[in-house]
Design a protein around this motif. Structure first.
Motif, mmCIF file in Angstrom:
data_model
loop_
_atom_site.group_PDB
_atom_site.id
_atom_site.type_symbol
_atom_site.label_atom_id
_atom_site.label_comp_id
_atom_site.label_asym_id
_atom_site.label_seq_id
_atom_site.Cartn_x
_atom_site.Cartn_y
_atom_site.Cartn_z
ATOM 1 N N ASN A 1 0.634 -1.321 0.109
ATOM 2 C CA ASN A 1 0.135 0.064 -0.030
ATOM 3 C C ASN A 1 0.811 1.374 -0.112
ATOM 4 O OD1 ASN A 1 -2.452 -1.526 0.084
ATOM 5 N ND2 ASN A 1 -2.256 -1.630 2.207
ATOM 6 N N SER A 2 2.006 1.206 -0.132
ATOM 7 C CA SER A 2 3.246 2.232 0.108
ATOM 8 C C SER A 2 3.348 2.608 -1.520
ATOM 9 C CB SER A 2 4.483 1.962 0.466
ATOM 10 O OG SER A 2 4.935 0.962 -0.038
ATOM 11 N N ASN A 3 3.982 4.074 -1.555
ATOM 12 C CA ASN A 3 4.323 4.520 -2.823
ATOM 13 C C ASN A 3 4.886 3.777 -3.843
ATOM 14 O OD1 ASN A 3 2.674 6.812 -2.323
ATOM 15 N ND2 ASN A 3 4.382 7.745 -1.343
ATOM 16 N N VAL A 4 4.790 3.701 -4.848
ATOM 17 C CA VAL A 4 5.292 2.931 -5.993
ATOM 18 C C VAL A 4 6.645 4.018 -6.517
ATOM 19 C CG1 VAL A 4 5.833 1.869 -8.189
ATOM 20 C CG2 VAL A 4 3.559 1.373 -6.802
ATOM 21 N N ASP A 5 7.950 3.510 -6.028
ATOM 22 C CA ASP A 5 8.923 4.436 -6.498
ATOM 23 C C ASP A 5 9.444 4.215 -7.941
ATOM 24 O OD1 ASP A 5 9.211 5.835 -4.302
ATOM 25 O OD2 ASP A 5 10.925 4.992 -3.390
ATOM 26 N N GLY A 6 8.986 3.015 -8.586
ATOM 27 C CA GLY A 6 9.534 3.004 -9.833
ATOM 28 C C GLY A 6 9.237 1.353 -10.207
ATOM 29 N N TYR A 7 9.869 1.029 -11.413
ATOM 30 C CA TYR A 7 9.747 -0.401 -11.760
ATOM 31 C C TYR A 7 10.930 -1.203 -12.252
ATOM 32 C CZ TYR A 7 4.603 0.950 -11.759
ATOM 33 O OH TYR A 7 3.468 1.550 -11.606
ATOM 34 N N LEU A 8 10.962 -2.374 -11.785
ATOM 35 C CA LEU A 8 12.298 -3.170 -12.352
ATOM 36 C C LEU A 8 11.717 -3.810 -13.571
ATOM 37 C CD1 LEU A 8 14.985 -3.837 -11.177
ATOM 38 C CD2 LEU A 8 14.134 -5.943 -10.330
ATOM 39 N N LEU A 9 12.328 -3.770 -14.823
ATOM 40 C CA LEU A 9 11.759 -4.193 -16.036
ATOM 41 C C LEU A 9 12.538 -5.602 -16.094
ATOM 42 C CD1 LEU A 9 12.198 -0.721 -18.431
ATOM 43 C CD2 LEU A 9 10.400 -1.861 -16.986
ATOM 44 N N GLU A 10 11.858 -6.199 -17.282
ATOM 45 C CA GLU A 10 12.522 -7.707 -17.430
ATOM 46 C C GLU A 10 13.810 -7.730 -17.758
ATOM 47 O OE1 GLU A 10 11.080 -11.566 -20.391
ATOM 48 O OE2 GLU A 10 10.407 -9.563 -20.690
ATOM 49 N N SER A 11 14.511 -8.664 -17.172
ATOM 50 C CA SER A 11 16.082 -8.719 -17.258
ATOM 51 C C SER A 11 16.905 -7.492 -16.534
ATOM 52 C CB SER A 11 16.400 -8.891 -18.815
ATOM 53 O OG SER A 11 15.936 -10.082 -19.243
ATOM 54 N N ASP A 12 16.149 -6.855 -15.934
ATOM 55 C CA ASP A 12 16.865 -5.902 -14.953
ATOM 56 C C ASP A 12 17.313 -6.246 -13.778
ATOM 57 O OD1 ASP A 12 16.895 -3.547 -16.812
ATOM 58 O OD2 ASP A 12 15.345 -2.585 -15.871
ATOM 59 N N CYS A 13 18.664 -6.027 -13.312
ATOM 60 C CA CYS A 13 18.985 -6.478 -12.005
ATOM 61 C C CYS A 13 19.385 -5.066 -11.058
ATOM 62 C CB CYS A 13 20.197 -7.358 -11.926
ATOM 63 S SG CYS A 13 19.859 -8.966 -13.002
ATOM 64 N N LYS A 14 19.218 -5.373 -9.907
ATOM 65 C CA LYS A 14 19.629 -4.259 -8.911
ATOM 66 C C LYS A 14 20.234 -5.079 -7.747
ATOM 67 C CE LYS A 14 17.783 -0.619 -11.107
ATOM 68 N NZ LYS A 14 17.564 -1.186 -12.146
ATOM 69 N N PRO A 15 21.379 -4.450 -6.872
ATOM 70 C CA PRO A 15 21.966 -4.844 -5.875
ATOM 71 C C PRO A 15 21.045 -5.322 -4.758
ATOM 72 C CG PRO A 15 23.045 -2.913 -6.488
ATOM 73 C CD PRO A 15 21.793 -3.058 -7.308
ATOM 74 N N PHE A 16 20.957 -6.373 -4.398
ATOM 75 C CA PHE A 16 20.155 -7.098 -3.031
ATOM 76 C C PHE A 16 20.789 -6.829 -1.817
ATOM 77 C CE2 PHE A 16 19.801 -10.831 -0.438
ATOM 78 C CZ PHE A 16 18.176 -10.741 -0.054
ATOM 79 N N TYR A 17 19.983 -6.308 -0.910
ATOM 80 C CA TYR A 17 20.428 -6.316 0.505
ATOM 81 C C TYR A 17 19.511 -7.064 1.304
ATOM 82 C CZ TYR A 17 22.827 -1.711 -1.112
ATOM 83 O OH TYR A 17 23.671 -1.294 -1.831
ATOM 84 N N ASP A 18 20.184 -7.828 2.146
ATOM 85 C CA ASP A 18 19.748 -8.838 3.121
ATOM 86 C C ASP A 18 19.065 -8.076 4.381
ATOM 87 O OD1 ASP A 18 18.571 -10.843 4.109
ATOM 88 O OD2 ASP A 18 20.459 -12.025 4.613
ATOM 89 N N LEU A 19 18.189 -7.263 4.574
ATOM 90 C CA LEU A 19 17.796 -6.499 5.590
ATOM 91 C C LEU A 19 17.216 -7.224 6.628
ATOM 92 C CD1 LEU A 19 16.715 -3.196 4.000
ATOM 93 C CD2 LEU A 19 19.200 -3.885 4.667
ATOM 94 N N PRO A 20 17.581 -7.210 7.876
ATOM 95 C CA PRO A 20 17.104 -8.131 8.975
ATOM 96 C C PRO A 20 15.746 -7.498 9.248
ATOM 97 C CG PRO A 20 18.779 -6.800 10.037
ATOM 98 C CD PRO A 20 18.797 -6.477 8.463
#
Length: 306
Positions: free
Chosen positions: A38-57
Motif C-alpha cells: 500500500n506504500s508509494n511505488v518508486d519505480g519499476y524493475l523491467l524484465e532482465s533488469d538487476c539491482k543490488p540485493f540487500y539482506d535487511l533483517p
C-alpha cells in the motif's frame, strides 16, 4: 548494526568481484518505497533488469530489498524474482550505506558534570562585552562582502566536485544544477547503448521533471554549442504510452512536440529525443530499426547525483 556489517561485507568482499543482485524475469515489477504493497511505488524493475540485493533483517519475508538512487526499494518476492551474482563493483547510484546508530546519548551523560562547576563564573563576565559588539560593525560590514564570495565559491566547488567525479572531462560538456552533474557525451549511439554507457559511468540517461530543468538543459546545449536532437532517458517500451525514465521512475511531466500521434509509426516509437530546435520539446523515435529500417543514433546526456 547488521545492515552496516552487510554493507561493509559488500564493500570489502563482493565489490572486488561479484555482488548479490536481484534480477527480474517478468515484464514489470513494482518497486515500493516501504515493505508494504500500500506504500508509494518508486519505480519499476523491467524484465532482465538487476539491482543490488540487500539482506535487511526484520522486514517481512514477502519482500526483498534492493538499492535504487542511494536508498532502499522493496519488491514482492515470487518465482520470477531471483537472487543472483552480478559482476564488477556495485554502481555508486545503487549503493546504500545506512547511517550508524546515534552516539549522542552516551556523550551527554558526561557533560553535565563539567558544565555546572566551570561555566557560572565565566557567564557572569561575558554579558558586558556582548552589549558592545552588535552596535558597532559586526553585522554591517561582514554581510555585503562575504555573500557574493560564498555564492561564487559554492558554485565553483560544486562544478569542481562534478569534474572530479567524472574524471575531469571537457569542462564545457559538464554542468550542474546543485543536485546533479550533467555530462554531454558527444558520441552518437543507439538509445540502448547510451543507457548502458550512462550506467557504466554510475549514472542514468537524462531525466527532465520540470520546465525549469528543460530550460537548464537547453541553455547547457546552447553554450556547448550543440543544437541537434539528443537522447533522453524517457521510454514506453514496456507498455504503450506508459512513460517512465531510465531510472524506472514513472514520468509525470511532459513536453511533447505537437502532432506526435500523426506519424504512422507511432506504436513502435518507444524512445525519446530532446529537440533543441524546438526549444527543448520532445519527440518519440524508433530505436531498434523496426519501423525506419535503420537504428537511429544520437548524442546524449548522462545524469549523476552529486
Amino acid at each position: 548494526m547488521a545492515p552496516i556489517v552487510f554493507v561493509l561485507a559488500l564493500l570489502l568482499g563482493f565489490a572486488k568481484g561479484d555482488y548479490p543482485c536481484l534480477c527480474s524475469y517478468q515484464v514489470q515489477t513494482a518497486i515500493y518505497a516501504r515493505p508494504d504493497e500500500n506504500s508509494n511505488v518508486d519505480g519499476y524493475l523491467l524484465e532482465s533488469d538487476c539491482k543490488p540485493f540487500y539482506d535487511l533483517p526484520g522486514i517481512d519475508e514477502k519482500f526483498a530489498a534492493i538499492g535504487i538512487e542511494n536508498r532502499y526499494g522493496y519488491i514482492v518476492r515470487n518465482s520470477d524474482i531471483q537472487i543472483q551474482k552480478c559482476q564488477g563493483n556495485i554502481p555508486a547510484i545503487y549503493l546504500v550505506i545506512p547511517s550508524p546508530p546515534p552516539t549522542t546519548p552516551t556523550s551527554t551523560t558526561t557533560t553535565p558534570s563539567s558544565t555546572p562547576t566551570s561555566k557560572p563564573t565565566s557567564i557572569t563576565t561575558t554579558p558586558t562585552s556582548i552589549t558592545t559588539a552588535p552596535t558597532t560593525v559586526a553585522k554591517t560590514t561582514s554581510m555585503p562582502t562575504t555573500s557574493p564570495l560564498r555564492t561564487s565559491t559554492a558554485a565553483m566547488s560544486l562544478m569542481g566536485k562534478c569534474l572530479l567525479r567524472l574524471g575531469h572531462p571537457n569542462s564545457t560538456h559538464v554542468s550542474t544544477d546543485g543536485l546533479y552533474c550533467f555530462q554531454f557525451i558527444d558520441t552518437k549511439q543507439s538509445w540502448m547503448h547510451a543507457k548502458e554507457d550512462c550506467a557504466r559511468r554510475n549514472g542514468h540517461l537524462l531525466s527532465i521533471e520540470s520546465e525549469r530543468k528543460t530550460n537548464f538543459i537547453y541553455k547547457m546545449l546552447t553554450k556547448i554549442p550543440y543544437v541537434q536532437p539528443i537522447w533522453i532517458g524517457l521510454h514506453d517500451r514496456t507498455s504503450e504510452e506508459k512513460w517512465q525514465w531510465d531510472s524506472g521512475i514513472p514520468a509525470t511531466y511532459f513536453n511533447w512536440m505537437p502532432g506526435r500521434f500523426v506519424d504512422q509509426y507511432h506504436s513502435t516509437e518507444d524512445w525519446v529525443v530532446f529537440v533543441h530546435a524546438r526549444h527543448g520539446q520532445w519527440d518519440d523515435m524508433d530505436c531498434d530499426g523496426i519501423s525506419y529500417e535503420i537504428v537511429l543514433s544520437f548524442p546524449y546526456i548522462c545524469q549523476f547525483r552529486l
